[in-house]
Write a protein that holds these residues in place. Structure first.
Motif, PDB file in Angstrom:
ATOM      1  N   SER A 226       0.819  -1.403  -0.051  1.00  0.00           N
ATOM      2  CA  SER A 226       0.166   0.169  -0.063  1.00  0.00           C
ATOM      3  C   SER A 226       1.058   1.199   0.163  1.00  0.00           C
ATOM      4  O   SER A 226       0.643   2.368  -0.674  1.00  0.00           O
ATOM      5  CB  SER A 226      -0.962  -0.020   1.295  1.00  0.00           C
ATOM      6  OG  SER A 226      -0.360  -0.212   2.352  1.00  0.00           O
ATOM      7  N   LEU A 227       1.905   1.343   0.661  1.00  0.00           N
ATOM      8  CA  LEU A 227       3.061   2.490   0.732  1.00  0.00           C
ATOM      9  C   LEU A 227       3.353   2.574  -0.690  1.00  0.00           C
ATOM     10  O   LEU A 227       3.344   3.848  -1.222  1.00  0.00           O
ATOM     11  CB  LEU A 227       3.784   2.296   1.599  1.00  0.00           C
ATOM     12  CG  LEU A 227       3.477   2.395   3.256  1.00  0.00           C
ATOM     13  CD1 LEU A 227       4.741   2.338   4.113  1.00  0.00           C
ATOM     14  CD2 LEU A 227       2.873   3.939   3.434  1.00  0.00           C
ATOM     15  N   ALA A 228       3.809   1.431  -1.164  1.00  0.00           N
ATOM     16  CA  ALA A 228       4.585   1.404  -2.384  1.00  0.00           C
ATOM     17  C   ALA A 228       3.373   2.052  -3.654  1.00  0.00           C
ATOM     18  O   ALA A 228       3.666   3.008  -4.401  1.00  0.00           O
ATOM     19  CB  ALA A 228       5.121   0.393  -3.031  1.00  0.00           C
ATOM     20  N   GLU A 229       2.349   1.460  -3.783  1.00  0.00           N
ATOM     21  CA  GLU A 229       1.510   1.599  -4.550  1.00  0.00           C
ATOM     22  C   GLU A 229       0.574   3.049  -4.355  1.00  0.00           C
ATOM     23  O   GLU A 229       0.321   3.683  -5.269  1.00  0.00           O
ATOM     24  CB  GLU A 229       0.336   0.515  -4.666  1.00  0.00           C
ATOM     25  CG  GLU A 229       0.741  -0.669  -5.279  1.00  0.00           C
ATOM     26  CD  GLU A 229      -0.335  -1.831  -5.264  1.00  0.00           C
ATOM     27  OE1 GLU A 229      -1.362  -1.511  -4.700  1.00  0.00           O
ATOM     28  OE2 GLU A 229       0.122  -2.939  -5.473  1.00  0.00           O
ATOM     29  N   SER A 230       0.396   3.663  -3.520  1.00  0.00           N
ATOM     30  CA  SER A 230      -0.131   4.978  -3.536  1.00  0.00           C
ATOM     31  C   SER A 230       0.694   5.965  -3.837  1.00  0.00           C
ATOM     32  O   SER A 230       0.206   7.211  -4.162  1.00  0.00           O
ATOM     33  CB  SER A 230      -0.407   5.102  -1.698  1.00  0.00           C
ATOM     34  OG  SER A 230       0.739   5.364  -1.185  1.00  0.00           O
ATOM     35  N   ARG A 231       2.137   5.541  -4.182  1.00  0.00           N
ATOM     36  CA  ARG A 231       2.885   6.701  -4.933  1.00  0.00           C
ATOM     37  C   ARG A 231       3.272   6.444  -6.137  1.00  0.00           C
ATOM     38  O   ARG A 231       3.471   7.408  -7.060  1.00  0.00           O
ATOM     39  CB  ARG A 231       4.322   6.540  -4.102  1.00  0.00           C
ATOM     40  CG  ARG A 231       4.448   6.943  -2.962  1.00  0.00           C
ATOM     41  CD  ARG A 231       5.645   6.519  -2.264  1.00  0.00           C
ATOM     42  NE  ARG A 231       5.776   6.632  -0.920  1.00  0.00           N
ATOM     43  CZ  ARG A 231       5.531   7.442  -0.084  1.00  0.00           C
ATOM     44  NH1 ARG A 231       5.748   8.694  -0.347  1.00  0.00           N
ATOM     45  NH2 ARG A 231       5.422   7.325   1.226  1.00  0.00           N
ATOM     46  N   SER A 232       2.507   5.386  -6.616  1.00  0.00           N
ATOM     47  CA  SER A 232       2.512   5.232  -8.346  1.00  0.00           C
ATOM     48  C   SER A 232       1.147   5.363  -8.922  1.00  0.00           C
ATOM     49  O   SER A 232       0.004   5.142  -8.034  1.00  0.00           O
ATOM     50  CB  SER A 232       3.096   3.998  -8.569  1.00  0.00           C
ATOM     51  OG  SER A 232       2.213   2.891  -8.280  1.00  0.00           O
ATOM     52  N   GLN A 233       0.917   5.793 -10.168  1.00  0.00           N
ATOM     53  CA  GLN A 233      -0.373   5.822 -10.598  1.00  0.00           C
ATOM     54  C   GLN A 233      -1.086   4.680 -11.084  1.00  0.00           C
ATOM     55  O   GLN A 233      -2.120   4.437 -11.049  1.00  0.00           O
ATOM     56  CB  GLN A 233       0.073   6.956 -11.860  1.00  0.00           C
ATOM     57  CG  GLN A 233      -1.599   7.210 -12.385  1.00  0.00           C
ATOM     58  CD  GLN A 233      -1.664   8.547 -12.713  1.00  0.00           C
ATOM     59  OE1 GLN A 233      -0.746   9.199 -13.401  1.00  0.00           O
ATOM     60  NE2 GLN A 233      -2.983   8.981 -12.518  1.00  0.00           N
ATOM     61  N   TRP A 234       0.047   3.638 -11.502  1.00  0.00           N
ATOM     62  CA  TRP A 234      -0.804   2.317 -12.046  1.00  0.00           C
ATOM     63  C   TRP A 234       0.076   1.352 -11.340  1.00  0.00           C
ATOM     64  O   TRP A 234       1.054   1.320 -11.305  1.00  0.00           O
ATOM     65  CB  TRP A 234      -0.559   2.209 -13.709  1.00  0.00           C
ATOM     66  CG  TRP A 234      -1.433   3.278 -14.307  1.00  0.00           C
ATOM     67  CD1 TRP A 234      -0.817   4.358 -14.891  1.00  0.00           C
ATOM     68  CD2 TRP A 234      -2.593   3.127 -14.639  1.00  0.00           C
ATOM     69  NE1 TRP A 234      -2.072   5.079 -15.314  1.00  0.00           N
ATOM     70  CE2 TRP A 234      -3.019   4.438 -15.240  1.00  0.00           C
ATOM     71  CE3 TRP A 234      -3.993   2.179 -14.293  1.00  0.00           C
ATOM     72  CZ2 TRP A 234      -4.332   4.546 -15.604  1.00  0.00           C
ATOM     73  CZ3 TRP A 234      -4.859   2.570 -14.863  1.00  0.00           C
ATOM     74  CH2 TRP A 234      -5.240   3.501 -15.315  1.00  0.00           C
ATOM     75  N   SER A 235      -0.868   0.260 -11.255  1.00  0.00           N
ATOM     76  CA  SER A 235      -0.533  -1.122 -10.595  1.00  0.00           C
ATOM     77  C   SER A 235      -0.948  -2.051 -11.522  1.00  0.00           C
ATOM     78  O   SER A 235      -1.394  -1.705 -12.572  1.00  0.00           O
ATOM     79  CB  SER A 235      -1.073  -1.003  -8.943  1.00  0.00           C
ATOM     80  OG  SER A 235      -1.113  -2.244  -8.607  1.00  0.00           O
ATOM     81  N   THR A 236      -0.974  -3.396 -11.086  1.00  0.00           N
ATOM     82  CA  THR A 236      -1.746  -4.288 -11.937  1.00  0.00           C
ATOM     83  C   THR A 236      -2.777  -4.787 -10.824  1.00  0.00           C
ATOM     84  O   THR A 236      -2.854  -4.855  -9.882  1.00  0.00           O
ATOM     85  CB  THR A 236      -0.801  -5.427 -12.454  1.00  0.00           C
ATOM     86  OG1 THR A 236      -0.449  -6.076 -11.173  1.00  0.00           O
ATOM     87  CG2 THR A 236       0.193  -5.036 -12.995  1.00  0.00           C
ATOM     88  N   LEU A 237      -3.973  -5.472 -11.886  1.00  0.00           N
ATOM     89  CA  LEU A 237      -5.149  -6.156 -11.026  1.00  0.00           C
ATOM     90  C   LEU A 237      -4.595  -7.066 -10.105  1.00  0.00           C
ATOM     91  O   LEU A 237      -4.910  -7.287  -9.055  1.00  0.00           O
ATOM     92  CB  LEU A 237      -5.988  -6.547 -12.079  1.00  0.00           C
ATOM     93  CG  LEU A 237      -7.491  -6.864 -11.237  1.00  0.00           C
ATOM     94  CD1 LEU A 237      -7.985  -5.695 -10.893  1.00  0.00           C
ATOM     95  CD2 LEU A 237      -8.299  -7.418 -12.631  1.00  0.00           C
TER      96      LEU A 237
END
Lengths: 371, 256
Positions: A226-237
Motif C-alpha cells: 500500500s505504501l509503494a502503490e499509493s505513490r505510483s499511478q498504475w499498478s496491476t490487477l
C-alpha cells in the motif's frame, strides 16, 4: 515502481484562492457608466454614419450630420449603458429589448439636441418629416451597431466563462487527485487497524507462533504494497488483489470463523493495469462496516471479470448494509473522483443492495491491456 | 481470607482474549476468570449471570460497544476498558482516573493496573461515578456513531437490483406524475417517494426546494441569475437546462 512522490504538492500550489471564486453561484452584472473605449467607438461610428448620410442625401453639410449623429450616438450609448445596468437583463432577448428601447429614446433626445446645436431651428426640425426620417435612420443604424456590440461582448464573456469553468474544473480535479492521494495514504495506516493487528501478532507469538509469523508477513506485505502503490499511478490487477488478499488474511485471523473469504479472478487478468487502492477501500468497508459490526459476521465475495470490453470488479458482503452508515465516512466519493479523473465518464462505481443482505459494490472500467 | 475476585473478559478477537487471559493468570493467579465474551451482548449476559467483581471490556465490539456495556453494568462491577487506539476515550479515562489497558497489552502496564485494582478492592473504593463521568463526556461521540438524521442513500430500482445512490451524487429531484425523477450527473432513476416526503427526509442544508415539484442539491448549483421578470434562474454544474425558482421558495435566494 514509478516515483511520483514529489508531485504531491505542485498542483495544489498552482490552485490559488481566486481561481475558485466563480465556483460559487454568481449573478451577471452589467457595468455602469461609460469607458473611454465606449466613447471612442461611439464617436467613430457616429462619424461613419454622418459621412454615409451626407453622401446619400447630399442636402445638408457633413458638419450638420456629424453633430446630430454624434448627439444621437452619445445619448444612445449612455442610455444603453445605464439602462442595462439598471434592468440587468440576463438573456439575449432581454438585452435586445433594453437596447431597442434605449435607441428609440436616445435617438429622439440626441437628434433634437444635435439639431439645436447645429443651428437648425427647432420648430422646423420638429415639424419636417425629412428630419425625423433622418434621425430615425441614424438611430436605427446606431442601435444595430450597439446591439451587435453588446451581443458579441456577451458571447465573448460567455465563452470566457466556459473556458474559465473548464480551467477551474481541471484544477479542481487535480486538487482532488492530490487530496485523495493524501487521504489514501492516511487511510492505509489507520491506527486502529495497525495496533489491533500488532497486538494480535504479539498474542499469537505466545500461543501459535507459526500463525503469528504468517500474520506478520501479511501485515508487512500489506504495508509495503500500500505504501509503494499509493505513490505510483498504475499498478496491476494482480497486485491489487494480492494486497486485498493480505488485508483479508489479517482479518481472517482477527475475526476468526466470523469471516469467510472468496476471491475469484481469471489468471489472464492479473497483468491488467489498474489504479492502486481502488478495490481496497471497498473491501475495508465490507469488512469493517458490513461484517465486523455484526455478531455473526459473514462472507465477503470478490470477483474480477472481463465482459464486452469492460473490466468489472465486484465486492459483495453479507453484512449489515451501509444504509445506516454515513456515506462520507466510506471513502466512496474518493473512489468516484479517482475513477472520473482516470477514466472520465467511462469508469463508474455502482452500489447495490446484496441479496439476501449486505452490500454489493461494483467498479466498472474500460478493459484495456495498457493504460 | 476474602473469597477470590471474579472477572469477565470481553473482546471480539479471540486471540486477544486468550492473550489477555494468559497475562492475567500469570500476573494475578488469584483472580478467577469465570467467562469470556465475544461481543457486547454476550458480555452483558455474562456480567448479569456471573456477577463478576471486574469486567475487562474491549471498546469496539459487535452487537454492543464496550461503552454501552459499561453504561449498563457500571453499578454491578468494576470496569477496565481495553482499546487499540482511541485518543478521545483515552483522554477521558485519564481525566477521570478510570482503569484502561492499551492493546497490545504490556505485562508492566497490566501489573500496574492490577496493583491499582487490588488497592481499590482493599479500600472498598468502588464508586462508579468516574465511569459515569467518562460515559457522559464521551456521549457526544457515541451519539455521532448513531445513524444520521437525514437520508444519506436513496434506494432506486435498477434492473433486477436495488441501487444505492449516495445523496451527494444527486443533483436534483423532480416530480413526474406519481413518481420522482432522481437525477445524477449521468443517469436518472424513477422512485415512488413523492417530493413532499423527500423534503422532510433530506438535509435542508444541502437540498433546497425551489418549486413545488423540484428539489436541487445546493452543492451542484453553478450559477444563479435573475430573469427579466425578476425571478431567480438556476444553472446546475455539468448539466444542461435551467431551473426557475418559483415565487414561494424565493426567500432563500433574496438574502444572497
Amino acid at each position: 515502481m514509478m516515483k511520483t512522490g514529489n508531485k504531491l504538492q505542485t498542483p495544489c500550489d498552482s490552485v490559488r484562492q481566486k481561481d475558485f471564486k466563480p465556483m460559487s453561484p454568481t449573478l451577471r452584472q452589467h457595468r455602469k457608466g461609460l469607458s473611454w473605449k465606449d466613447l471612442g467607438l461611439t464617436a467613430l461610428f457616429s462619424t461613419i454614419i454622418a459621412a454615409l448620410l451626407t453622401y446619400v442625401f447630399q442636402d445638408e453639410s457633413f458638419w450638420v450630420y456629424l453633430i446630430i449623429s454624434q448627439g444621437i450616438g452619445l445619448s444612445i450609448c449612455t442610455l444603453c449603458r445605464y439602462s442595462l445596468a439598471l434592468f440587468n437583463p440576463q438573456t439575449s432577448w432581454g438585452i435586445v429589448a433594453v437596447v431597442a428601447t434605449a435607441s428609440i429614446f436616445g435617438g429622439m433626445l440626441g437628434g433634437t439636441v444635435g439639431a439645436w446645436l447645429s443651428g437648425i431651428e427647432m420648430p422646423i426640425f420638429l415639424s419636417k418629416k425629412i428630419y425625423t426620417l433622418r434621425v430615425l435612420i441614424m438611430s436605427l443604424l446606431f442601435g444595430s451597431v450597439i446591439a451587435y456590440y453588446f451581443f458579441s461582448r456577451e458571447r465573448l464573456s460567455e465563452i470566457r466563462g466556459l473556458l474559465q469553468e473548464e480551467r477551474i474544473q481541471r484544477l479542481t480535479s487535480e486538487k482532488h487527485a492530490v487530496q485523495s492521494q493524501l487521504k489514501m495514504l492516511q487511510a492505509q495506516i489507520e491506527p486502529h487497524f495497525l495496533f489491533n493487528t500488532l497486538s494480535n501478532i504479539l498474542s499469537l507469538l505466545d500461543s501459535d507462533a507459526a500463525r503469528g509469523k504468517t500474520m506478520l508477513r501479511d501485515l508487512t506485505r500489506y504495508l509495503r504494497a500500500s505504501l509503494a502503490e499509493s505513490r505510483s499511478q498504475w499498478s496491476t490487477l494482480g497486485s491489487e488483489m494480492e494486497l486485498v488478499g493480505a488485508y483479508l488474511n489479517i482479518f481472517k485471523i482477527r475475526m476468526d470463523e466470523r469471516l469467510q473469504v472468496h476471491i475469484e479472478m481469471d489468471e489472464a487478468l492479473k497483468e491488467i493495469p489498474f489504479s492502486p487502492m481502488l478495490i481496497q477501500p471497498l473491501v475495508e468497508n465490507a469488512v469493517i462496516h458490513g461484517l465486523d459490526a455484526t455478531i455473526e459476521g459473514g462472507t465477503i465475495h470478490i470477483r474480477a471479470e472481463q465482459e464486452n470490453g469492460l473490466l468489472r470488479i465486484t465486492v459483495a458482503d453479507t453484512g449489515q448494509g451501509i444504509a445506516s452508515v454515513p456515506s462520507p465516512g466510506l471513502g466512496l466519493a474518493n473512489i468516484r473522483e479517482r475513477l472520473q479523473a482516470l477514466y472520465g465518464g467511462r469508469g463508474r462505481l455502482i452500489i447495490t443492495e446484496n441479496q439476501p443482505r449486505g452490500v454489493k459494490a461494483v467498479i466498472e472500467v474500460p478493459y484495456a491491456t495498457a493504460p | 481470607m476474602p473469597p477470590p475476585l471474579k472477572a469477565v473478559l470481553a473482546d471480539d478477537e479471540k486471540s486477544l482474549c486468550v492473550h489477555l487471559k494468559n497475562l492475567l493468570q500469570q500476573a494475578w493467579p488469584e483472580l478467577q476468570i469465570c467467562a469470556e465474551a465475544r461481543n457486547g451482548v454476550e458480555a452483558l449476559e455474562m456480567i448479569e449471570k456471573h456477577h463478576p467483581d471486574i469486567a475487562f471490556l474491549d471498546i469496539k465490539m459487535p452487537g454492543m460497544s464496550g461503552m454501552e456495556v459499561a453504561r449498563r453494568a457500571a453499578d454491578m462491577c468494576r470496569i477496565v476498558f481495553i482499546t487499540a487506539y482511541d485518543q478521545f476515550a483515552v483522554q477521558a479515562f485519564e481525566n477521570e482516573a478510570v482503569d484502561y489497558l492499551l492493546k497490545p497489552v504490556e505485562p508492566e502496564r497490566l501489573a500496574r493496573t492490577i496493583q491499582r485494582l487490588k488497592e481499590r478492592f482493599e479500600k472498598r473504593d468502588l464508586d462508579p461515578a468516574p465511569i459515569q463521568a467518562v460515559l457522559k463526556s464521551l456521549q457526544g461521540r457515541l451519539a455521532a456513531a448513531a445513524p444520521p438524521p437525514y437520508l444519506k442513500w436513496i434506494k432506486v430500482p435498477d434492473r433486477q437490483s436495488l441501487r444505492l445512490i449516495a445523496v451527494e451524487e444527486i443533483c436534483c429531484f423532480q416530480a413526474q406524475d406519481k413518481y420522482t425523477v432522481v437525477q445524477t450527473e449521468r443517469e436518472e432513476f424513477l422512485i415512488r417517494k413523492p417530493i413532499k416526503e423527500l423534503v422532510d427526509e433530506l438535509d435542508p442544508q444541502t437540498f433546497w426546494q425551489i418549486h413545488r415539484s423540484t428539489i436541487v442539491n445546493a452543492a451542484w448549483i453553478d450559477k444563479i441569475s435573475t430573469s427579466l421578470t425578476g425571478s431567480y434562474v438556476l444553472t446546475l454544474k455539468r448539466r444542461p437546462g435551467t431551473f426557475t425558482v418559483s415565487r414561494g421558495y424565493r426567500d432563500r435566494f433574496k438574502s444572497m
